[in-house]
Scaffold this motif. Sequence first.
Motif, PDB file in Angstrom:
ATOM      1  N   VAL A  60       0.844  -1.210   0.000  1.00  0.00           N
ATOM      2  CA  VAL A  60       0.000   0.000   0.000  1.00  0.00           C
ATOM      3  C   VAL A  60       0.870   1.248   0.000  1.00  0.00           C
ATOM      4  O   VAL A  60       0.539   2.260  -0.657  1.00  0.00           O
ATOM      5  CB  VAL A  60      -0.949  -0.020   1.203  1.00  0.00           C
ATOM      6  CG1 VAL A  60      -1.685   1.313   1.349  1.00  0.00           C
ATOM      7  CG2 VAL A  60      -1.963  -1.160   1.074  1.00  0.00           C
ATOM      8  N   LYS A  61       1.997   1.207   0.718  1.00  0.00           N
ATOM      9  CA  LYS A  61       2.889   2.365   0.736  1.00  0.00           C
ATOM     10  C   LYS A  61       3.468   2.627  -0.650  1.00  0.00           C
ATOM     11  O   LYS A  61       3.608   3.793  -1.076  1.00  0.00           O
ATOM     12  CB  LYS A  61       4.021   2.133   1.749  1.00  0.00           C
ATOM     13  CG  LYS A  61       3.590   2.281   3.200  1.00  0.00           C
ATOM     14  CD  LYS A  61       4.780   2.095   4.137  1.00  0.00           C
ATOM     15  CE  LYS A  61       4.365   2.325   5.580  1.00  0.00           C
ATOM     16  NZ  LYS A  61       5.504   2.147   6.524  1.00  0.00           N
ATOM     17  N   ARG A 113       2.017   1.870  -3.485  1.00  0.00           N
ATOM     18  CA  ARG A 113       0.918   2.406  -4.283  1.00  0.00           C
ATOM     19  C   ARG A 113       0.669   3.878  -3.930  1.00  0.00           C
ATOM     20  O   ARG A 113       0.360   4.704  -4.797  1.00  0.00           O
ATOM     21  CB  ARG A 113      -0.353   1.583  -4.073  1.00  0.00           C
ATOM     22  CG  ARG A 113      -0.300   0.228  -4.761  1.00  0.00           C
ATOM     23  CD  ARG A 113      -1.559  -0.582  -4.419  1.00  0.00           C
ATOM     24  NE  ARG A 113      -2.787   0.100  -4.777  1.00  0.00           N
ATOM     25  CZ  ARG A 113      -3.328   0.102  -5.992  1.00  0.00           C
ATOM     26  NH1 ARG A 113      -2.732  -0.573  -6.979  1.00  0.00           N
ATOM     27  NH2 ARG A 113      -4.451   0.754  -6.254  1.00  0.00           N
ATOM     28  N   ASN A 114       0.792   4.194  -2.637  1.00  0.00           N
ATOM     29  CA  ASN A 114       0.591   5.582  -2.216  1.00  0.00           C
ATOM     30  C   ASN A 114       1.672   6.485  -2.780  1.00  0.00           C
ATOM     31  O   ASN A 114       1.401   7.624  -3.211  1.00  0.00           O
ATOM     32  CB  ASN A 114       0.565   5.664  -0.692  1.00  0.00           C
ATOM     33  CG  ASN A 114       0.407   7.097  -0.188  1.00  0.00           C
ATOM     34  OD1 ASN A 114       1.379   7.719   0.220  1.00  0.00           O
ATOM     35  ND2 ASN A 114      -0.822   7.614  -0.242  1.00  0.00           N
ATOM     36  N   ALA A 115       2.900   5.970  -2.775  1.00  0.00           N
ATOM     37  CA  ALA A 115       4.000   6.767  -3.335  1.00  0.00           C
ATOM     38  C   ALA A 115       3.823   7.001  -4.832  1.00  0.00           C
ATOM     39  O   ALA A 115       4.253   8.037  -5.378  1.00  0.00           O
ATOM     40  CB  ALA A 115       5.334   6.067  -3.061  1.00  0.00           C
ATOM     41  N   GLY A 121       0.954   7.370  -6.190  1.00  0.00           N
ATOM     42  CA  GLY A 121      -0.268   8.116  -6.362  1.00  0.00           C
ATOM     43  C   GLY A 121      -1.466   7.269  -6.699  1.00  0.00           C
ATOM     44  O   GLY A 121      -2.489   7.783  -7.156  1.00  0.00           O
ATOM     45  N   ALA A 156      -2.866   5.095  -4.340  1.00  0.00           N
ATOM     46  CA  ALA A 156      -3.592   4.781  -3.099  1.00  0.00           C
ATOM     47  C   ALA A 156      -3.599   6.017  -2.223  1.00  0.00           C
ATOM     48  O   ALA A 156      -2.677   6.848  -2.272  1.00  0.00           O
ATOM     49  CB  ALA A 156      -2.938   3.602  -2.367  1.00  0.00           C
ATOM     50  N   GLN A 157      -4.642   6.140  -1.410  1.00  0.00           N
ATOM     51  CA  GLN A 157      -4.784   7.308  -0.546  1.00  0.00           C
ATOM     52  C   GLN A 157      -4.070   7.070   0.788  1.00  0.00           C
ATOM     53  O   GLN A 157      -3.738   5.947   1.161  1.00  0.00           O
ATOM     54  CB  GLN A 157      -6.268   7.586  -0.305  1.00  0.00           C
ATOM     55  CG  GLN A 157      -7.059   7.897  -1.569  1.00  0.00           C
ATOM     56  CD  GLN A 157      -8.514   8.160  -1.277  1.00  0.00           C
ATOM     57  OE1 GLN A 157      -8.936   8.143  -0.119  1.00  0.00           O
ATOM     58  NE2 GLN A 157      -9.287   8.425  -2.336  1.00  0.00           N
ATOM     59  N   GLU A 158      -3.870   8.164   1.522  1.00  0.00           N
ATOM     60  CA  GLU A 158      -3.227   8.090   2.844  1.00  0.00           C
ATOM     61  C   GLU A 158      -4.080   7.275   3.816  1.00  0.00           C
ATOM     62  O   GLU A 158      -3.557   6.596   4.711  1.00  0.00           O
ATOM     63  CB  GLU A 158      -3.020   9.509   3.381  1.00  0.00           C
ATOM     64  CG  GLU A 158      -2.254   9.562   4.708  1.00  0.00           C
ATOM     65  CD  GLU A 158      -0.820   9.069   4.565  1.00  0.00           C
ATOM     66  OE1 GLU A 158      -0.255   8.628   5.588  1.00  0.00           O
ATOM     67  OE2 GLU A 158      -0.276   9.128   3.441  1.00  0.00           O
ATOM     68  N   ASP A 212      -5.712   4.615   3.118  1.00  0.00           N
ATOM     69  CA  ASP A 212      -5.408   3.201   2.904  1.00  0.00           C
ATOM     70  C   ASP A 212      -4.136   2.789   3.654  1.00  0.00           C
ATOM     71  O   ASP A 212      -4.044   1.690   4.217  1.00  0.00           O
ATOM     72  CB  ASP A 212      -5.255   2.913   1.412  1.00  0.00           C
ATOM     73  CG  ASP A 212      -6.559   3.128   0.647  1.00  0.00           C
ATOM     74  OD1 ASP A 212      -7.628   2.894   1.258  1.00  0.00           O
ATOM     75  OD2 ASP A 212      -6.498   3.515  -0.530  1.00  0.00           O
ATOM     76  N   VAL A 213      -3.159   3.695   3.674  1.00  0.00           N
ATOM     77  CA  VAL A 213      -1.902   3.420   4.394  1.00  0.00           C
ATOM     78  C   VAL A 213      -2.176   3.292   5.890  1.00  0.00           C
ATOM     79  O   VAL A 213      -1.653   2.393   6.569  1.00  0.00           O
ATOM     80  CB  VAL A 213      -0.858   4.522   4.117  1.00  0.00           C
ATOM     81  CG1 VAL A 213       0.400   4.285   4.966  1.00  0.00           C
ATOM     82  CG2 VAL A 213      -0.514   4.565   2.644  1.00  0.00           C
ATOM     83  N   ARG A 214      -3.008   4.174   6.410  1.00  0.00           N
ATOM     84  CA  ARG A 214      -3.316   4.133   7.839  1.00  0.00           C
ATOM     85  C   ARG A 214      -4.089   2.867   8.210  1.00  0.00           C
ATOM     86  O   ARG A 214      -3.878   2.262   9.272  1.00  0.00           O
ATOM     87  CB  ARG A 214      -4.101   5.372   8.237  1.00  0.00           C
ATOM     88  CG  ARG A 214      -3.285   6.654   8.135  1.00  0.00           C
ATOM     89  CD  ARG A 214      -4.067   7.853   8.610  1.00  0.00           C
ATOM     90  NE  ARG A 214      -3.270   9.075   8.526  1.00  0.00           N
ATOM     91  CZ  ARG A 214      -3.701  10.271   8.907  1.00  0.00           C
ATOM     92  NH1 ARG A 214      -4.948  10.394   9.398  1.00  0.00           N
ATOM     93  NH2 ARG A 214      -2.909  11.329   8.802  1.00  0.00           N
TER      94      ARG A 214
END
Length: 206
Positions: free
Chosen positions: A172-173, A175-177, A179, A181-183, A185-187
């Motif tokens: 997920v991190k 994917r977030n990096a 762009g 996935a959203q923050e 999702d990381v949390r």
Amino acid sequence: MREYSPIMVVLLLASTRSFALEPLNRYLDSASGKAFENREAQAVASQREDETDRAWLRLAPTFTATASYTRNQYESVARIPVGAEFREAVIVPADQRDLYLYLTVPLIDVSSWERIGSAKRARDAARAREKATAVDVKLRVASSYFNVVGAEAVQSSAKRSLEAAEKNLSYVKLRNAAGMAQELDVRRASAEVERNRQLVTDAELQ
């Protein structure tokens, strides 16, 4: 601090490696001869057997023999006339030897009968307690055994879940990096990792 019974301690020491416990029958056989409760019950039963035997011995005939030796300073002799002659009879010999024999045979001994009856009842109670204790020890050994096996299974499952959650968090991190996935999702993935860590800790405590 949580307290453990001696049986639980043995199982915990034997399970230091995951699923390294030996078959249950091995522990049951060992407990039959080594558990303190069983040894105590066996000793009490043996003691009651001896007490019953001693109670029976009170009704057995008894034989006693006593011997003594006496050295007299002077020998005492009497002359007894027999017809035209005299015969000597030793009344107190110079060397006197005595032997006393006693035989006692109980005919009616109500108190001994009562003691025998009481000893028999105590013996039977001790035998029953010995059997009940053996069953109780086996039940506790089996319960502790399956508690350890179950705790190890939960621990192994929790570790696998934690590994999966950590891999998911890394994914997920990434994917977030990128762009994708959203923050939030990381949390959520981080919270899942912490939850699984807590499950592992709880399983290790068990």
